[in-house]
Every structure is written in structure tokens, then in C-alpha cells.
Design an enzyme around this catalytic site. Structure first.
Site, PDB file in Angstrom:
ATOM      1  N   LYS A  35       0.848  -1.199   0.000  1.00 22.53           N
ATOM      2  CA  LYS A  35       0.000   0.000   0.000  1.00 22.53           C
ATOM      3  C   LYS A  35       0.884   1.251   0.000  1.00 22.53           C
ATOM      4  O   LYS A  35       1.646   1.476   0.925  1.00 22.53           O
ATOM      5  CB  LYS A  35      -0.908   0.012   1.223  1.00 22.53           C
ATOM      6  CG  LYS A  35      -1.907  -1.153   1.229  1.00 22.53           C
ATOM      7  CD  LYS A  35      -2.782  -1.149   2.469  1.00 22.53           C
ATOM      8  CE  LYS A  35      -2.028  -1.453   3.729  1.00 22.53           C
ATOM      9  NZ  LYS A  35      -2.908  -1.685   4.885  1.00 22.53           N
ATOM     10  N   THR A  90      -8.974   9.662   7.713  1.00 17.98           N
ATOM     11  CA  THR A  90      -8.587   8.401   7.063  1.00 17.98           C
ATOM     12  C   THR A  90      -8.365   7.281   8.074  1.00 17.98           C
ATOM     13  O   THR A  90      -7.653   6.321   7.785  1.00 17.98           O
ATOM     14  CB  THR A  90      -7.273   8.609   6.275  1.00 17.98           C
ATOM     15  OG1 THR A  90      -6.286   9.131   7.193  1.00 17.98           O
ATOM     16  CG2 THR A  90      -7.450   9.559   5.112  1.00 17.98           C
ATOM     17  N   GLY A 127      -8.710   4.021   9.611  1.00 12.66           N
ATOM     18  CA  GLY A 127      -9.324   2.739   9.251  1.00 12.66           C
ATOM     19  C   GLY A 127      -9.155   2.324   7.802  1.00 12.66           C
ATOM     20  O   GLY A 127      -9.714   1.300   7.393  1.00 12.66           O
ATOM     21  N   THR A 128      -8.379   3.069   7.045  1.00 14.05           N
ATOM     22  CA  THR A 128      -8.250   2.758   5.606  1.00 14.05           C
ATOM     23  C   THR A 128      -7.718   1.339   5.373  1.00 14.05           C
ATOM     24  O   THR A 128      -8.226   0.613   4.522  1.00 14.05           O
ATOM     25  CB  THR A 128      -7.292   3.750   4.911  1.00 14.05           C
ATOM     26  OG1 THR A 128      -6.098   3.841   5.695  1.00 14.05           O
ATOM     27  CG2 THR A 128      -7.915   5.114   4.778  1.00 14.05           C
ATOM     28  N   GLY A 129      -6.669   0.975   6.137  1.00 14.22           N
ATOM     29  CA  GLY A 129      -6.027  -0.318   5.895  1.00 14.22           C
ATOM     30  C   GLY A 129      -6.954  -1.482   6.224  1.00 14.22           C
ATOM     31  O   GLY A 129      -7.048  -2.454   5.470  1.00 14.22           O
ATOM     32  N   CYS A 130      -7.643  -1.382   7.370  1.00 15.34           N
ATOM     33  CA  CYS A 130      -8.570  -2.460   7.770  1.00 15.34           C
ATOM     34  C   CYS A 130      -9.682  -2.598   6.735  1.00 15.34           C
ATOM     35  O   CYS A 130     -10.101  -3.711   6.381  1.00 15.34           O
ATOM     36  CB  CYS A 130      -9.209  -2.139   9.126  1.00 15.34           C
ATOM     37  SG  CYS A 130      -8.020  -1.805  10.427  1.00 15.34           S
TER      38      CYS A 130
HETATM   39  N1  LIG Z   1      -5.683  10.288   1.139  1.00 13.11           N
HETATM   40  C1  LIG Z   1      -5.965   9.178   0.453  1.00 13.11           C
HETATM   41  N2  LIG Z   1      -6.786   9.245  -0.653  1.00 13.11           N
HETATM   42  C2  LIG Z   1      -7.089   8.129  -1.350  1.00 13.11           C
HETATM   43  N3  LIG Z   1      -6.617   6.884  -1.039  1.00 13.11           N
HETATM   44  C3  LIG Z   1      -5.808   6.758   0.018  1.00 13.11           C
HETATM   45  C4  LIG Z   1      -5.441   7.881   0.835  1.00 13.11           C
HETATM   46  N4  LIG Z   1      -4.641   7.447   1.858  1.00 13.11           N
HETATM   47  C5  LIG Z   1      -4.531   6.101   1.692  1.00 13.11           C
HETATM   48  N5  LIG Z   1      -5.212   5.674   0.595  1.00 13.11           N
HETATM   49  C6  LIG Z   1      -5.390   4.293   0.140  1.00 13.11           C
HETATM   50  O1  LIG Z   1      -6.072   3.603   1.205  1.00 13.11           O
HETATM   51  C7  LIG Z   1      -5.626   2.255   1.284  1.00 13.11           C
HETATM   52  C8  LIG Z   1      -5.046   1.994   2.668  1.00 13.11           C
HETATM   53  O2  LIG Z   1      -3.723   2.489   2.687  1.00 13.11           O
HETATM   54  P1  LIG Z   1      -2.913   3.055   3.928  1.00 13.11           P
HETATM   55  O3  LIG Z   1      -1.496   3.078   3.500  1.00 13.11           O
HETATM   56  O4  LIG Z   1      -3.522   4.352   4.360  1.00 13.11           O
HETATM   57  O5  LIG Z   1      -3.237   1.927   5.011  1.00 13.11           O
HETATM   58  P2  LIG Z   1      -2.874   1.848   6.518  1.00 13.11           P
HETATM   59  O6  LIG Z   1      -1.746   2.762   6.830  1.00 13.11           O
HETATM   60  O7  LIG Z   1      -2.681   0.401   6.809  1.00 13.11           O
HETATM   61  O8  LIG Z   1      -4.200   2.389   7.237  1.00 13.11           O
HETATM   62  P3  LIG Z   1      -4.642   2.316   8.814  1.00 13.11           P
HETATM   63  O9  LIG Z   1      -3.400   2.152   9.642  1.00 13.11           O
HETATM   64  O10 LIG Z   1      -5.415   3.550   9.100  1.00 13.11           O
HETATM   65  O11 LIG Z   1      -5.557   1.129   8.909  1.00 13.11           O
HETATM   66  C9  LIG Z   1      -4.622   2.074   0.138  1.00 13.11           C
HETATM   67  O12 LIG Z   1      -5.319   1.584  -0.991  1.00 13.11           O
HETATM   68  C10 LIG Z   1      -4.106   3.498  -0.077  1.00 13.11           C
HETATM   69  O13 LIG Z   1      -3.560   3.673  -1.374  1.00 13.11           O
HETATM   70  C1  LIG Z   2      -7.905  -2.212  16.746  1.00 10.13           C
HETATM   71  C2  LIG Z   2      -7.189  -1.623  15.591  1.00 10.13           C
HETATM   72  N1  LIG Z   2      -6.831  -2.428  14.571  1.00 10.13           N
HETATM   73  C3  LIG Z   2      -6.190  -1.908  13.498  1.00 10.13           C
HETATM   74  C4  LIG Z   2      -5.891  -0.558  13.421  1.00 10.13           C
HETATM   75  C5  LIG Z   2      -5.197  -0.043  12.173  1.00 10.13           C
HETATM   76  O1  LIG Z   2      -4.393   0.960  12.292  1.00 10.13           O
HETATM   77  C6  LIG Z   2      -6.277   0.263  14.524  1.00 10.13           C
HETATM   78  N2  LIG Z   2      -6.034   1.606  14.528  1.00 10.13           N
HETATM   79  N3  LIG Z   2      -6.920  -0.289  15.583  1.00 10.13           N
END
Ligand SMILES: Nc1ncnc2c1ncn2[C@@H]1O[C@H](COP(=O)(O)OP(=O)(O)OP(=O)(O)O)[C@@H](O)[C@H]1O
Ligand SMILES: Cc1ncc(CO)c(N)n1
Length: 269
Positions: A179, A210, A212-215
Site C-alpha cells: 500500500k 482516514t 481505518g483505511t487499511g482495515c
Molecule cells: N488520502 C488518500 N486518498 C485516497 N486513497 C488513500 C489515501 N490514503 C490512503 N489511501 C489508500 O487507502 C488504502 C489503505 O492504505 P494506507 O497506507 O492508508 O493503510 P494503513 O496505513 O494500513 O491504514 P490504517 O493504519 O489507518 O488502517 C490504500 O489503498 C491506499 O492507497
Molecule cells: C484495533 C485496531 N486495529 C487496526 C488498526 C489499524 O491501524 C487500529 N487503529 N486499531
């Protein structure tokens, strides 16, 4: 009204609770509802968390994790599994051992730290992630911080994403999504199994909400796999879903608010 199928696709999340409702179990179950599958959960830890960070975290005993998993899988069955916060080496090993025996596709989000840098995985658990959890993954979805922790590769550009993907695949997942959301510019993710390479591009939304994007991305991938989609199709659809959820993110709290998991449902009204 259309009659729903008698047996819906069932997706199981094995993850921690985010009291703020943007990430963790809450993000996963909301994503599953929005994408039309039956969502089920195995709780690994409880966090006191909001838009400002993680104020506290409490892990469940391995026995409680195993019991939840058995209750769900032995009775209702699962079409796909997603893992998130696993907290400790003991829980990583417990969950990896359970997943080694499933035929369902497994999406591993190797959660290391929250958006605010709060640790959600003990440092000594990394080796178990590398040697026990990643080998059972159909798809692993690390962000760039997690890639650095797991592989030692610091990514600053797309060539670095390719190098990192190779190193991640060396730990055994069949596919990896690197990502690139934390790089400047439009967010680009790399999906590869070592032979196919798919670059997933989307416009950056300057919404700072943003959380929760990764989950959300990982859960949406699991939903697609549960419906029988192949990995590239499921990941493309998940990327479109999370992009919409970020665009509609909620300005809640004084910090980073949650993404809107229900954006498609609201748009349809
Ligand atoms: N500002 C943004 N606009 C559009 N897409 C985004 C943005 N920020 C992240 N993304 C996309 O969102 C998805 C999750 O990526 P990200 O790298 O933010 O995950 P993460 O750090 O694991 O998130 P979190 O820790 O909040 O769960 C990817 O597909 C990324 O490209
Ligand atoms: C409980 C939990 N799982 C995953 C994430 C991802 O960053 C978070 N912030 N909190």
C-alpha cells in the site's frame, strides 16, 4: 424485493476492537455489511481508541481466541478470513496455527502501529508474523511502515515498492498488496504474485479523516474473495470501495476521523 441466497458468503475477521468505530473489528464488520456478506468476528484485543490515538489496549487470552474461532468455523463455516491486530507473538502463533488448517482464502493485514504510531503488535512478534502468519496468507496487505518492519526495505518510490514486494513474497504469501498510501502524490498500490503485476491508482482525497483505511481495504478484499472473485478482481473492487470511503470520511473528534463505510449505501438513497 429480491430473495437473498439461503447461504450468504461468510467472512470472518480476527482482529482488535477500535472503540472509535473507524478501524479494527468495527471497520471490518461495517465493510462486510456494506458489501453484502455475512460478517463474523474473533476478537483478539480491546483498545480504548479515538481520533487522537490509542489510550489503552488489553489483549485476550489465546484460549479465548481459539474458542471464538472454533465456535464460528465449526458451526457456520467461513468463505474467507481477514486478520488485523494480533497484539503479541502468542496470538500470532495461535491464529496462524488455526488458519494453517483452513481451505478458505486468508487476507493478512499485518497491523503494526496505528495511524498515530501507537504499537498494536509487540516488536518480538514480528518473527512469528514472518515465519508463521505470512506463509498462510492468500493476500498480505502491508503499508510502508509494516513493509519496513517485516523486510527491512525502506520504500520511497515505485521501484522500492517492487523490491519490497519481492521480499514480502519470500515469506510465503501467495499475493501481496504493497500500500503506497503513505507516499506523496496520488496513492498507488502494487498487487503482485511475483509473475503478474498490477498497479492500482486512485486520486488522493485530501480528507484527513482516514482512520481505518487499511482495515477497510483488507476486509473488502476478503469480501470479494468470499464471493468467488479472483485476487486481482477482488483487490481492484476493494481499492474503489476504500477510495470512496476516504472521500466521504467523517470529521469526527479533534484528530483523524473515521472513513465512511456506508458511503455507497448513502449515495444510493
Ligand atoms: N488520502 C488518500 N486518498 C485516497 N486513497 C488513500 C489515501 N490514503 C490512503 N489511501 C489508500 O487507502 C488504502 C489503505 O492504505 P494506507 O497506507 O492508508 O493503510 P494503513 O496505513 O494500513 O491504514 P490504517 O493504519 O489507518 O488502517 C490504500 O489503498 C491506499 O492507497
Ligand atoms: C484495533 C485496531 N486495529 C487496526 C488498526 C489499524 O491501524 C487500529 N487503529 N486499531
Amino acid at each position: 424485493m429480491p430473495i437473498p441466497p439461503a447461504v450468504p458468503p461468510r467472512v470472518l475477521t480476527v482482529a482488535g476492537s477500535d472503540s472509535g468505530g473507524g478501524a479494527g473489528i468495527q471497520a471490518d464488520l461495517k465493510t462486510m455489511l456494506a458489501l453484502g456478506v455475512h460478517g463474523m468476528s474473533v476478537l483478539t484485543a480491546v483498545t480504548a481508541q479515538n481520533s487522537l490515538g490509542v489510550q489503552g489496549a488489553w489483549e485476550l487470552p489465546a484460549e479465548a481466541v481459539r474458542a471464538q474461532y472454533r465456535s464460528v468455523v465449526d458451526d457456520m463455516g467461513v468463505s474467507a478470513v481477514k486478520t488485523g491486530m494480533l497484539s503479541s507473538a502468542a496470538l500470532v502463533e495461535t491464529v496462524a496455527a488455526l488458519l494453517a488448517a483452513t481451505d478458505a482464502p486468508v487476507v493478512v493485514d499485518p497491523v503494526g502501529v496505528s495511524k498515530h504510531g501507537d504499537a498494536l503488535l509487540a516488536a518480538e512478534a514480528l518473527e512469528s508474523v514472518r515465519t508463521r502468519l505470512l506463509p498462510v496468507a492468500t493476500v498480505a496487505t502491508p503499508n510502508l511502515d509494516e513493509v519496513a518492519q517485516i523486510t527491512g526495505v525502506t520504500v520511497t518510490d515505485e521501484a522500492g515498492m517492487r523490491r519490497a514486494a519481492d521480499r514480502m513474497l519470500g515469506h510465503g504469501p501467495r499475493w501481496v498488496v504493497i500500500k503506497g498510501g503513505h507516499l506523496p502524490g496520488d496513492p498507488v498500490d502494487l498487487l503482485t504474485d511475483g509473475s503478474q503485476e498490477h498497479w492500482l491508482r486512485a486520486p488522493r482525497h485530501d480528507n484527513r479523516h482516514t482512520h481505518g483505511t487499511g482495515c477497510t481495504l483488507a476486509s473488502a478484499i476478503a469480501c470479494g474473495l468470499a464471493r468467488g472473485q479472483d485476487v486481482p478482481t477482488a483487490v481492484r473492487a476493494a481499492k474503489a470501495y476504500v477510495t470512496g470511503a476516504i472521500a466521504a470520511g467523517f470529521a469526527l473528534g479533534a484528530g483523524i476521523g473515521p472513513v465512511d463505510h456506508g458511503w455507497q449505501l448513502r449515495n444510493a438513497r
